[in-house]
Design a protein around this motif. Structure first.
Motif, short mmCIF file in Angstrom:
data_model
loop_
_atom_site.label_atom_id
_atom_site.label_comp_id
_atom_site.label_asym_id
_atom_site.label_seq_id
_atom_site.Cartn_x
_atom_site.Cartn_y
_atom_site.Cartn_z
N GLU A 40 0.39 -0.94 0.37
CA GLU A 40 -0.20 0.25 0.23
C GLU A 40 0.48 1.17 0.24
O GLU A 40 0.33 2.32 -0.76
CB GLU A 40 -1.26 0.38 1.62
N VAL A 41 1.87 1.25 1.39
CA VAL A 41 2.49 2.28 0.89
C VAL A 41 3.61 2.57 0.17
O VAL A 41 3.56 3.42 -0.74
CB VAL A 41 3.60 2.62 2.26
N LYS A 42 3.89 1.52 -1.10
CA LYS A 42 4.48 1.14 -2.55
C LYS A 42 3.09 2.18 -3.61
O LYS A 42 3.91 3.16 -4.10
CB LYS A 42 4.94 0.11 -2.88
N ASN A 43 2.27 1.37 -3.22
CA ASN A 43 1.11 2.53 -4.18
C ASN A 43 1.44 4.49 -3.89
O ASN A 43 1.46 4.55 -4.95
CB ASN A 43 0.16 1.98 -4.59
N ILE A 44 1.52 4.49 -2.94
CA ILE A 44 1.12 5.58 -2.37
C ILE A 44 2.49 6.66 -2.85
O ILE A 44 2.68 7.86 -3.47
CB ILE A 44 0.50 5.59 -0.48
N ALA A 45 3.50 6.14 -2.77
CA ALA A 45 4.93 7.05 -2.94
C ALA A 45 5.16 7.36 -4.46
O ALA A 45 5.77 7.91 -4.53
CB ALA A 45 5.38 5.74 -2.13
N GLU A 46 4.68 6.13 -4.90
CA GLU A 46 5.29 5.95 -6.37
C GLU A 46 4.29 7.02 -6.95
O GLU A 46 4.55 8.11 -7.93
CB GLU A 46 4.31 4.19 -7.06
N LYS A 47 2.55 7.39 -6.45
CA LYS A 47 2.19 8.11 -6.74
C LYS A 47 3.10 9.75 -6.98
O LYS A 47 2.41 10.75 -7.52
CB LYS A 47 0.22 7.71 -6.26
N LEU A 48 3.10 10.05 -5.48
CA LEU A 48 3.75 11.34 -4.92
C LEU A 48 4.81 11.20 -5.70
O LEU A 48 4.92 12.45 -5.78
CB LEU A 48 3.76 10.66 -3.58
N ILE A 49 5.75 10.56 -5.76
CA ILE A 49 7.07 11.47 -6.99
C ILE A 49 6.24 10.74 -8.02
O ILE A 49 7.33 12.40 -8.34
CB ILE A 49 7.71 9.55 -6.68
N ALA A 50 5.74 10.42 -8.86
CA ALA A 50 5.89 10.67 -9.98
C ALA A 50 4.41 11.79 -9.94
O ALA A 50 4.48 12.91 -10.80
CB ALA A 50 4.24 9.26 -10.67
N THR A 51 4.17 12.59 -9.24
CA THR A 51 3.47 13.50 -9.32
C THR A 51 4.26 15.07 -9.55
O THR A 51 4.36 15.57 -9.57
CB THR A 51 2.60 14.07 -7.95
#
Length: 174
Positions: A40-51
């Motif tokens: 779950e943290v991976k999904n969130i972190a990836e989206k934030l970094i991509a943003t």
């Protein structure tokens, strides 16, 4: 279909756990947790970094006049005596004016910063100084991944935890 795994918690507890883990990941670059939480943290972190990567260069620089208090050799503010219209004397801090270049975010970058702020807590280092995680993401983390399309994190499996046999993993920024 649910957006996130339930993790056996109420919504407020689950969000608090995930925010804490995301904040720790960005602060230290590596966390150790269970496999379900890590995914779950991976999904969130990836989206934030991509943003952050997407909005990396959308800002402008601007000159601004800034006034600061003059300081003496001990670091104390220098004061001067002034007289009011009715003849009373009072102390005024002596100030100096200078111009600084500051960065001004575009509207889309500001929106991205606010989205990231929804997923991180305010944290302090060992000396008690505040660390701005959002600035760290935009200034340190996003430039590293500018040329990369996804895959900003990695999960290593460590094996079952002794107490409850939950699968423990290390989640780190690549």
């Amino acid at each position: 279909m649910a957006l996130q795994r339930k993790l056996g918690r109420a919504t407020d507890q689950r969000k608090a756990i995930l925010k804490g883990l995301v904040t720790s990941l960005f602060k230290t670059g590596k966390i150790q947790t269970t496999e379900a939480r890590a995914k779950e943290v991976k999904n969130i972190a990836e989206k934030l970094i991509a943003t952050a990567v997407k909005e990396l260069d959308s800002f402008t620089s601007k000159q601004v006049k800034v006034t600061t208090a003059k300081l003496d050799s001990d670091g104390k503010k220098i004061t001067k005596t002034a007289t009011s219209k009715n003849g009373r004397k009072y102390e005024v801090v002596d100030r100096e004016e200078k111009t600084d270049m500051i960065t001004v975010d575009s509207a889309s970058r500001l929106h991205a910063r606010r989205q990231i702020m929804n997923w991180v807590y305010r944290v302090h280092d060992e000396e008690g100084k505040a660390i701005n995680i959002v600035d760290k993401i935009f200034d340190e983390i996003a430039p590293k991944y500018k040329e990369k399309n996804g895959g900003y994190t990695r999960i290593y499996k460590l094996g079952p935890r002794r107490g409850d046999a939950a699968e423990v993993v290390i989640l780190e920024l690549v």
